[in-house]
Scaffold this active site. Structure first.
Site, PDB file in Angstrom:
ATOM      1  N   ILE A 167       0.846  -1.188   0.000  1.00  0.00           N
ATOM      2  CA  ILE A 167       0.000   0.000   0.000  1.00  0.00           C
ATOM      3  C   ILE A 167       0.886   1.243   0.000  1.00  0.00           C
ATOM      4  CG2 ILE A 167      -1.731   1.306   1.288  1.00  0.00           C
ATOM      5  CD1 ILE A 167      -2.844  -1.291   0.149  1.00  0.00           C
ATOM      6  N   GLU A 168       0.706   2.106  -0.992  1.00  0.00           N
ATOM      7  CA  GLU A 168       1.533   3.301  -1.120  1.00  0.00           C
ATOM      8  C   GLU A 168       0.720   4.585  -1.076  1.00  0.00           C
ATOM      9  OE1 GLU A 168       4.008   2.924  -4.565  1.00  0.00           O
ATOM     10  OE2 GLU A 168       4.969   1.079  -3.877  1.00  0.00           O
ATOM     11  N   THR A 169      -0.583   4.474  -0.902  1.00  0.00           N
ATOM     12  CA  THR A 169      -1.429   5.664  -0.811  1.00  0.00           C
ATOM     13  C   THR A 169      -2.471   5.448   0.280  1.00  0.00           C
ATOM     14  OG1 THR A 169      -2.934   4.791  -2.515  1.00  0.00           O
ATOM     15  CG2 THR A 169      -1.176   6.262  -3.255  1.00  0.00           C
ATOM     16  N   TYR A 203       7.609   5.729   4.818  1.00  0.00           N
ATOM     17  CA  TYR A 203       6.609   5.119   5.695  1.00  0.00           C
ATOM     18  C   TYR A 203       7.241   4.367   6.870  1.00  0.00           C
ATOM     19  CZ  TYR A 203       3.120   5.965   2.032  1.00  0.00           C
ATOM     20  OH  TYR A 203       2.277   6.547   1.120  1.00  0.00           O
TER      21      TYR A 203
END
Length: 337
Positions: A159-161, A204
């Site tokens: 997950i990047e957003t 992150y």
């Protein structure tokens, strides 16, 4: 010309059968647990990156293609399912442009030849609305049948957003809570040896050493939970696409041995945020690197990758790369080295 084309198409099933097995192969196979030895993990693109001009020379390839294993890859991240706005997960031919997924039998064939196969969830363009528990539950209810039908061995969280921290390491934000809801919901319905890996960008994770909040360090409480409970196989932090922070607010350029070792040591020694320390030991680290120049910022030559790897004298679990297809487009210089 018509007769020649007709004959060619008649030969295709024979060629495919010879190279990659037959349609009569078994369509169900057992979940494989965490690989005991070292891993070389690569992303398998379910779209054609040659046809769209991204990496000409090696586009879509069958997941059971023996050339993947021949060039060193023993863990495959199948990228990516399409996720609709309501959370519905799709994994099927044509779900996006040029996409073709492997059949359950082809998955079993690749696994029988030595591969462990994870489904990678997320990526730069396949996000999920983490603000809604309803969306999270819809995703769980639609992804689990896919994972079972297609014989996946685990999930990779990429997950990047949409994932942000609350500002307090001890208090989960809504998006963090919903990502944990998804992970727990999937793991609860899969075999006990079903795998979990994560591939966050550095912001992150080690970015939390500078400031904890928004995207910065937002994976940290999630990583800690699954390291502590033993469910995380390993972490694939992406050592590319931008400068990287160390544990003391220091910054390093991607694509350097110094940056690689600073990040790796930081995770092993532990990042302390507001009194909470998160550690990922060397044997749970599988750092992520671009397979080739063009695959991502911060490309390291095989010689530099070798220096970084040798620095740890075998302590790391392995290496990850974006992507198998990119590597194939440039004569496998990542996997072969």
């Amino acid at each position: 010309m018509t007769r020649l084309l007709d004959a060619s198409f008649l030969l295709l099933p024979v060629i495919a059968s010879t190279l990659f097995g037959t349609a009569s192969a078994q369509s169900t196979c057992a979940t494989k647990g965490k690989p005991a030895g070292k891993v070389l993990q690569g992303y398998w693109e379910n779209w054609d990156g040659s046809a769209n001009g991204v990496h000409p020379g090696f586009g879509w390839t069958p997941i059971e293609n023996p050339v993947i294993a021949q060039n060193g890859y023993n863990v495959i991240n199948a990228a990516f399912p399409v996720i609709l706005s309501d959370g519905t997960a799709l994994w099927e031919d044509g779900m996006d442009a040029t996409v073709k997924v492997a059949t359950p039998a082809e998955m079993c064939q690749a696994k029988a030849a030595g591969a462990t196969i994870l489904m990678s969830i997320g990526g730069a363009t396949a996000g999920i609305d983490l603000s809604s528990s309803t969306v999270a539950d819809k995703f769980i209810s639609t992804i689990v049948p896919i994972l079972k039908q297609y014989n996946f061995d685990g999930i990779d969280i990429d997950i990047e957003t949409g994932l942000v921290g609350s500002g307090s390491i001890g208090t989960l934000s809504t998006s963090q809570a919903n990502l944990i809801r998804i992970i727990d919901g999937v793991l609860a319905q899969m075999p006990a040896n079903f795998g979990l890996t994560m591939a966050p960008e550095t912001a992150y994770v080690t970015g939390g050493s500078v400031v904890y909040g928004s995207i910065w360090g937002s994976y940290l409480p999630i990583i800690k939970k699954y390291v502590d409970n033993g469910r995380l196989w390993w972490l694939n932090m992406q050592y590319y696409n931008g400068d990287m922070y160390g544990c003391s607010g220091d910054s390093y350029a991607a694509g350097t041995v110094q940056g690689f070792t600073a990040q790796t040591d930081c995770l092993n020694n532990g990042i302390t945020i507001q009194g909470t320390t998160i550690k990922v030991p060397y044997n749970m680290q599988v750092p992520g690197l671009p397979a080739q120049s063009g695959a991502g910022g911060g490309y390291m030559t095989p010689a530099l990758v070798g220096q970084a790897w040798d620095h740890y004298n075998g302590a790391l679990k392995g290496l990850m790369t974006w992507s198998i297809n990119w590597d194939g487009s440039k004569n496998w210089t990542f996997g072969d080295n």
